[in-house]
Design a protein around this motif. Structure first.
Motif, PDB file in Angstrom:
ATOM      1  N   SER A   1       6.360   2.485   9.365  1.00  0.00           N
ATOM      2  CA  SER A   1       5.647   3.515   8.381  1.00  0.00           C
ATOM      3  C   SER A   1       5.742   2.638   7.146  1.00  0.00           C
ATOM      4  O   SER A   1       4.523   2.987   6.553  1.00  0.00           O
ATOM      5  N   PHE A   2       6.775   1.828   6.630  1.00  0.00           N
ATOM      6  CA  PHE A   2       6.488   1.079   5.416  1.00  0.00           C
ATOM      7  C   PHE A   2       5.313   0.147   5.557  1.00  0.00           C
ATOM      8  O   PHE A   2       4.576   0.094   4.543  1.00  0.00           O
ATOM      9  N   GLU A   3       4.970  -0.489   6.950  1.00  0.00           N
ATOM     10  CA  GLU A   3       4.299  -1.465   6.753  1.00  0.00           C
ATOM     11  C   GLU A   3       2.855  -0.853   6.497  1.00  0.00           C
ATOM     12  O   GLU A   3       1.902  -1.389   5.880  1.00  0.00           O
ATOM     13  N   ASN A   4       2.620   0.269   7.155  1.00  0.00           N
ATOM     14  CA  ASN A   4       1.383   1.012   7.201  1.00  0.00           C
ATOM     15  C   ASN A   4       1.220   1.525   5.591  1.00  0.00           C
ATOM     16  O   ASN A   4       0.118   1.523   5.000  1.00  0.00           O
ATOM     17  N   GLY A   5       2.124   1.870   4.951  1.00  0.00           N
ATOM     18  CA  GLY A   5       1.913   2.356   3.571  1.00  0.00           C
ATOM     19  C   GLY A   5       1.837   1.273   2.656  1.00  0.00           C
ATOM     20  O   GLY A   5       0.988   1.658   1.644  1.00  0.00           O
ATOM     21  N   LEU A   6       2.367  -0.113   2.822  1.00  0.00           N
ATOM     22  CA  LEU A   6       2.108  -1.058   1.965  1.00  0.00           C
ATOM     23  C   LEU A   6       0.617  -1.351   1.893  1.00  0.00           C
ATOM     24  O   LEU A   6      -0.164  -1.814   1.056  1.00  0.00           O
ATOM     25  N   GLN A   7       0.311  -1.388   3.347  1.00  0.00           N
ATOM     26  CA  GLN A   7      -1.115  -1.805   3.291  1.00  0.00           C
ATOM     27  C   GLN A   7      -2.198  -0.850   2.747  1.00  0.00           C
ATOM     28  O   GLN A   7      -3.179  -1.254   2.055  1.00  0.00           O
ATOM     29  N   TRP A   8      -1.834   0.504   2.849  1.00  0.00           N
ATOM     30  CA  TRP A   8      -2.570   1.529   2.192  1.00  0.00           C
ATOM     31  C   TRP A   8      -2.489   1.434   0.515  1.00  0.00           C
ATOM     32  O   TRP A   8      -3.487   1.393   0.052  1.00  0.00           O
ATOM     33  N   ALA A   9      -1.434   1.023   0.163  1.00  0.00           N
ATOM     34  CA  ALA A   9      -1.289   1.075  -1.294  1.00  0.00           C
ATOM     35  C   ALA A   9      -1.862  -0.232  -1.677  1.00  0.00           C
ATOM     36  O   ALA A   9      -2.315  -0.277  -2.776  1.00  0.00           O
ATOM     37  N   ASP A  10      -1.854  -1.545  -1.098  1.00  0.00           N
ATOM     38  CA  ASP A  10      -2.812  -2.513  -1.351  1.00  0.00           C
ATOM     39  C   ASP A  10      -4.391  -2.235  -1.354  1.00  0.00           C
ATOM     40  O   ASP A  10      -4.889  -2.602  -2.521  1.00  0.00           O
ATOM     41  N   ARG A  11      -4.750  -1.454  -0.528  1.00  0.00           N
ATOM     42  CA  ARG A  11      -6.242  -1.052  -0.758  1.00  0.00           C
ATOM     43  C   ARG A  11      -6.508  -0.266  -1.695  1.00  0.00           C
ATOM     44  O   ARG A  11      -7.491  -0.401  -2.434  1.00  0.00           O
ATOM     45  N   ARG A  12      -5.431   0.786  -1.821  1.00  0.00           N
ATOM     46  CA  ARG A  12      -5.688   1.656  -3.207  1.00  0.00           C
ATOM     47  C   ARG A  12      -5.699   0.740  -4.654  1.00  0.00           C
ATOM     48  O   ARG A  12      -6.387   0.853  -5.328  1.00  0.00           O
ATOM     49  N   ALA A  13      -4.607  -0.183  -4.684  1.00  0.00           N
ATOM     50  CA  ALA A  13      -4.447  -0.844  -5.890  1.00  0.00           C
ATOM     51  C   ALA A  13      -5.767  -1.562  -6.197  1.00  0.00           C
ATOM     52  O   ALA A  13      -6.139  -1.772  -7.157  1.00  0.00           O
TER      53      ALA A  13
END
Length: 248
Positions: free
Chosen positions: A55-67
Motif C-alpha cells: 500500500s505504501f509503495e503504491n501511495g509513494l508512486q501516486w505521491a510522486d506523480r502528483r508532486a
C-alpha cells in the motif's frame, strides 16, 4: 515389615517419577504451544506488514506523480512571471493556479505497523535479525519522507492557500481545478457558473506570489529528489524478505 517398606518405596518412586514425567510433559506441551502461538503471531504480523508495504509503495508512486504535476505547473507560472517564457492566456493561468491548490495527502504515506515494529518492543515479534534490521532502516527513511511532506503541508496551509484565497477569484480557480495534477484523474468538485470572469495576469508580477512559487517548487523537489536514495531499493528488498519468511 521390610517387604512392606520395599513395596511402599517402589510405589512412591513410581508415583514420583510419573509426577515428574507429567510435569515435564506439561512444560513441553506448553513450550510447543507457545512456539506455535509465537509463529502464528509472527505470521499475522508479517502478513499485515506485507499488505501495508504494498500500500505504501503504491501511495509513494501516486505521491510522486502528483508532486511532479504540481511542481511543473508552478514552474510554468514562475517562468511566465520572471523567466524568458511566453505569456500565458487567462484560462491557462487559472488552470495552473488550480494545480497549486492540490497537495500530497499524508494519509497515503502512513505505515503504522512498520512504525510500531521499527520503534519499539514490537520488533521482538520478528524472529529474523536481518528482517528486523531492514525494518528499522526503512522505518527511519519513511519517517524522513513524511517529515518533508509535513513541511510542504504546513507551507501549503499557512502561506499558499491563504494568499490564493485573498488574491484570486477562488470559485473561478476552483471551477478549473477538477483534474488531479500528474495523473489527470477527475475530481468531482462543485462547478458554479459565474456571471463574470476576472484576469489573474497581474498576479504573475506580484513579488510575494513569485516567492511562494519558488518555495513550493523547492519543497516538492525535495520530496521527489532529495529523500533517501535507497528507500525504493530497501522497500523492494523488505517486501521480498517478508514474502520469503511467509513462504517458509
Amino acid at each position: 515389615m521390610n517387604e512392606v517398606q520395599k513395596i511402599q518405596w517402589k510405589r512412591i518412586f513410581v508415583e514420583a517419577a510419573a509426577i515428574v514425567a507429567g510435569i515435564l510433559l506439561a512444560f513441553a506441551i506448553d513450550a510447543w504451544w507457545d512456539e506455535r502461538s509465537s509463529q502464528a503471531d509472527e505470521r499475522a504480523v508479517l502478513s499485515s506488514l506485507l499488505e501495508e508495504l504494498h500500500s505504501f509503495e503504491n501511495g509513494l508512486q501516486w505521491a510522486d506523480r502528483r508532486a511532479e504535476g504540481i511542481r511543473l505547473s508552478a514552474q510554468r507560472l514562475l517562468n511566465a512571471a520572471v523567466g524568458p517564457g511566453d505569456s500565458l492566456p487567462d484560462q491557462e493561468i487559472d488552470r495552473l493556479i488550480g494545480d497549486l491548490s492540490w497537495y500530497i495527502t499524508p494519509a497515503n504515506l502512513i505505515t503504522p505497523i512498520l512504525d510500531s515494529l521499527g520503534s519499539g518492543e514490537a520488533i521482538s515479534a520478528v524472529s529474523s535479525s536481518d528482517l528486523r534490521i531492514k525494518i528499522i532502516v526503512l522505518s527511519s527513511q519513511i519517517e524522513y519522507v513524511r517529515l518533508i511532506n509535513q513541511t510542504d503541508m504546513s507551507f501549503f496551509q499557512t502561506q499558499l492557500i491563504p494568499f490564493l484565497m485573498k488574491h484570486t477569484a477562488w470559485q473561478q480557480i476552483y471551477n478549473v481545478s477538477n483534474q488531479e495534477p500528474g495523473t489527470g484523474g477527475e475530481f468531482p468538485g462543485e462547478i458554479v457558473e459565474l456571471r463574470a470572469l476576472i484576469s489573474h495576469q497581474d498576479l504573475l508580477s506580484d513579488r510575494e506570489f513569485q516567492n511562494l512559487l519558488t518555495q513550493r517548487i523547492a519543497l516538492l523537489t525535495e520530496f521527489e529528489k532529495f529523500r533517501p536514495a535507497q528507500i525504493q531499493t530497501d522497500l523492494e528488498e523488505l517486501i521480498e524478505m517478508v514474502v520469503h519468511e511467509l513462504e517458509n
